[in-house]
Design a protein around this motif. Structure first.
Motif, PDB file in Angstrom:
ATOM      1  N   ASP A   6       0.804  -1.203   0.000  1.00  0.00           N
ATOM      2  CA  ASP A   6       0.000   0.000   0.000  1.00  0.00           C
ATOM      3  C   ASP A   6       0.841   1.259   0.000  1.00  0.00           C
ATOM      4  O   ASP A   6       0.354   2.345  -0.291  1.00  0.00           O
ATOM      5  N   SER A 270      -3.542 -16.073  -1.186  1.00  0.00           N
ATOM      6  CA  SER A 270      -4.526 -15.183  -0.574  1.00  0.00           C
ATOM      7  C   SER A 270      -4.513 -15.258   0.950  1.00  0.00           C
ATOM      8  O   SER A 270      -5.026 -14.366   1.628  1.00  0.00           O
ATOM      9  N   ASP A 278       2.114 -11.516  -4.989  1.00  0.00           N
ATOM     10  CA  ASP A 278       0.984 -10.755  -4.470  1.00  0.00           C
ATOM     11  C   ASP A 278      -0.067 -10.559  -5.564  1.00  0.00           C
ATOM     12  O   ASP A 278       0.259 -10.076  -6.658  1.00  0.00           O
ATOM     13  N   PRO A 279      -1.329 -10.922  -5.296  1.00  0.00           N
ATOM     14  CA  PRO A 279      -2.386 -10.713  -6.295  1.00  0.00           C
ATOM     15  C   PRO A 279      -2.526  -9.264  -6.730  1.00  0.00           C
ATOM     16  O   PRO A 279      -3.057  -8.995  -7.805  1.00  0.00           O
ATOM     17  N   TRP A 280      -2.053  -8.349  -5.898  1.00  0.00           N
ATOM     18  CA  TRP A 280      -2.101  -6.927  -6.240  1.00  0.00           C
ATOM     19  C   TRP A 280      -1.455  -6.638  -7.589  1.00  0.00           C
ATOM     20  O   TRP A 280      -1.881  -5.756  -8.325  1.00  0.00           O
ATOM     21  N   PHE A 282      -1.673  -8.089 -10.278  1.00  0.00           N
ATOM     22  CA  PHE A 282      -2.556  -8.336 -11.416  1.00  0.00           C
ATOM     23  C   PHE A 282      -3.869  -7.560 -11.334  1.00  0.00           C
ATOM     24  O   PHE A 282      -4.784  -7.818 -12.100  1.00  0.00           O
ATOM     25  N   ARG A 283      -3.961  -6.623 -10.400  1.00  0.00           N
ATOM     26  CA  ARG A 283      -5.189  -5.857 -10.262  1.00  0.00           C
ATOM     27  C   ARG A 283      -5.230  -4.634 -11.167  1.00  0.00           C
ATOM     28  O   ARG A 283      -6.225  -3.918 -11.194  1.00  0.00           O
ATOM     29  N   ASP A 284      -4.164  -4.390 -11.871  1.00  0.00           N
ATOM     30  CA  ASP A 284      -4.120  -3.299 -12.836  1.00  0.00           C
ATOM     31  C   ASP A 284      -4.073  -3.898 -14.233  1.00  0.00           C
ATOM     32  O   ASP A 284      -3.263  -4.786 -14.514  1.00  0.00           O
ATOM     33  N   ARG A 285      -4.942  -3.435 -15.110  1.00  0.00           N
ATOM     34  CA  ARG A 285      -5.045  -4.020 -16.445  1.00  0.00           C
ATOM     35  C   ARG A 285      -3.750  -3.856 -17.230  1.00  0.00           C
ATOM     36  O   ARG A 285      -3.338  -4.770 -17.956  1.00  0.00           O
ATOM     37  N   ARG A 287      -0.637  -3.663 -16.085  1.00  0.00           N
ATOM     38  CA  ARG A 287       0.371  -4.619 -15.613  1.00  0.00           C
ATOM     39  C   ARG A 287       0.074  -6.027 -16.128  1.00  0.00           C
ATOM     40  O   ARG A 287       0.968  -6.739 -16.596  1.00  0.00           O
ATOM     41  N   THR A 288      -1.184  -6.425 -16.014  1.00  0.00           N
ATOM     42  CA  THR A 288      -1.552  -7.782 -16.427  1.00  0.00           C
ATOM     43  C   THR A 288      -1.296  -8.006 -17.912  1.00  0.00           C
ATOM     44  O   THR A 288      -0.705  -9.018 -18.314  1.00  0.00           O
TER      45      THR A 288
END
Length: 509
Positions: A6, A270, A278-280, A282-285, A287-288
């Protein structure tokens, strides 16, 4: 409680980016790029000589190439996370040392399987180097200069890769296949000394975060099982072995383990406070899609040099040096376009530049598909190789630059580890798929039992069937390159370097 991702850490004051130190780190990463460069493009040219020397079976031939890629791919996420925890310098130097010792071990190999073991150990060392290269540059350069630095690094590495086929041909003609590994050993010693002198000590996050052992083991089962499933499609071994096939029991078991690990992995991650992946991320399109595009692009163009090197030597009957001179045009293309992409990346969206790059590579591969004969017109094959490499040079810099600027400094090790793991997995799949299509599904009828175990020995002049097997491999790579173009276009957004003022000194609570 604040999650580790964060907040964004500023580097400590004594590690703050400076142009002088950045240039020194750039010289280190470019120099060590010679190690991996020579062990891909250079060894591609030497492979037929290795096969002849050891009378290698098709399974051994495949593992000489795939073993290195397998071990380096499986460990990339692990080394990336350990670098974040305990410091990049330690892992980087240890990787160079391990690679150098393994290179010398390859020279002393008494048989093909011992050579495979040496290649696996080379991959272990190389993975520690690869996963830290981009992260070291991101730490050493301010964000507004990062893409230019990546462009310079790309051109220097491309230059060594361009020299790889030529140098591999020269060394093989002069001293045989062992010359390639002796050169890697000598270069490794020099790289180790220079890296130890230049790189500043760093300590990572240390005991503040725990290493995710369960995640590491699952990632290794997933990547290793998938790779074994792919390479299991080749022959079982032995000079007269028949292809095992993708439906054989070992292949199906490896694939099942890989899929099971993939399904369990996100559940385990998780539940971890400090997950390996960290799943974080992949939470941005952007980056993914950047990560997926890097994977598909690696699959599509990595083994083009291998396919063309084998074609020129087994079908066109060129010597290693002549074949090396032709295939080096691919690296020359990347060398010329990478710095241009680095400059353009500060003005144009990564989506545009990266997509143009993959489309250019697709055009180059399509030309190669048309050109394959025999005989193949040298002008047409040269153009195809050059465009394939030029597209790779255009794609890499903006794609990597966007990813690194979308990740905070204290997560760059694992982020680059993910990118490197996906790319190396792509290299592995590309190599295994191409070798399977060329050697397993190539012509069998006119071979003696010994020839079945050594499919890369020269076939009768003008073998149309063998040329068709190479064309089939290139067609598969072309389809994957077109898929990479589509994924790159889907990322959306634009690339803008992250401003310094967004950084904070607040740490994880």
């Amino acid at each position: 409680m604040t999650r580790p991702h964060d907040t964004v850490h500023s580097p400590p004051a004594h590690h703050s980016p400076s142009i002088r130190y950045g240039r020194q780190v750039l010289s280190v990463t470019s120099f060590t790029g010679l190690l991996t460069g020579l062990n891909t493009s250079g060894l591609d040219v030497a492979l037929p000589d290795i096969v002849g020397h050891f009378h290698a079976s098709a399974a051994q031939t495949s593992w000489i190439m795939v073993g290195y890629l397998l071990s380096s791919t499986v460990l990339l996420l692990v080394w990336g996370r350990l670098a974040d925890l305990f410091g990049r310098r330690r892992l980087y130097l240890a990787g160079i040392a391990a690679f150098t010792l393994a290179s010398i071990g390859c020279v002393l190999a008494p048989n093909a399987w011992i050579l495979v073991l040496g290649r696996v150990l080379q991959g272990v060392g190389a993975s520690a180097v690869i996963t830290n290269t981009t992260a070291l540059l991101a730490d050493a350069f301010p964000p507004e200069r990062l893409t230019k630095a990546l462009g310079v690094n790309a051109i220097l590495i491309s230059a060594t890769q361009a020299a790889g086929p030529l140098l591999g041909g020269v060394l093989t003609n002069a001293w045989g296949w062992s010359g390639v590994f002796w050169t890697s050993g000598v270069a490794g010693l020099a790289a180790l000394g220079w890296s130890a002198f230049v790189l500043r000590p760093d300590h990572g996050s240390g005991s503040a975060e725990r290493f995710d052992l369960a995640g590491a083991l699952l990632s290794m089962v997933f990547l290793g099982g998938g790779a074994l499933a792919l390479t299991g499609s080749g022959p079982r071994g032995g000079s007269t072995a028949a292809p095992a096939g993708w439906t054989s029991a070992p292949v199906l078991l490896s694939a099942a383990l890989s899929v099971a690990a993939l399904l369990v992995f996100p559940v385990v991650q998780s539940r971890r406070r400090y997950p390996l992946l960290d799943p974080w991320l992949f939470r941005d399109r952007r980056r993914t899609m950047a990560l997926l595009a890097a994977f598909l692009t690696a699959v599509s163009f990595f083994s083009v040099v291998l396919v063309m090197s084998l074609y020129l030597q087994t079908v066109e009957h060129l010597d290693p040096l002549s074949a090396g001179l032709q295939v080096m045009l691919m690296s020359v293309g990347a060398m010329l376009t990478a710095p241009l992409a680095g400059r353009l990346a500060t003005r144009y969206p990564a989506r545009l530049l990266s997509s143009v790059g993959t489309a250019t590579s697709a055009l180059g591969i399509a030309i190669l598909v048309i050109a394959l004969g025999p005989p193949a017109p040298p002008t047409l094959t040269g153009l195809g190789l050059f465009l394939t490499g030029a597209g790779a040079g255009i794609f890499g810099v903006p794609n990597t630059g966007e990813l690194m600027t979308l990740v905070p400094p204290h997560r760059r090790g694992i982020a680059n580890g993910v990118r490197s793991a996906l790319q190396s997995a792509g290299y592995l799949i590309s190599t295994g798929l191409s070798l399977a299509l060329v050697t397993v599904h190539g012509p069998q009828a006119d071979r003696t039992p010994d020839d079945i175990g050594a499919p890369l020995r020269a076939m009768p002049a003008g073998s149309q069937a063998l040329a068709e097997s190479h064309r089939t491999a290139l067609l598969a790579l072309l389809c994957l390159c077109l898929a990479a173009t589509g994924v790159s276009l889907l990322r959306g957004g634009t690339y803008r370097p992250a401003p310094e003022k967004t950084l904070t000194t607040e740490g994880p609570k």
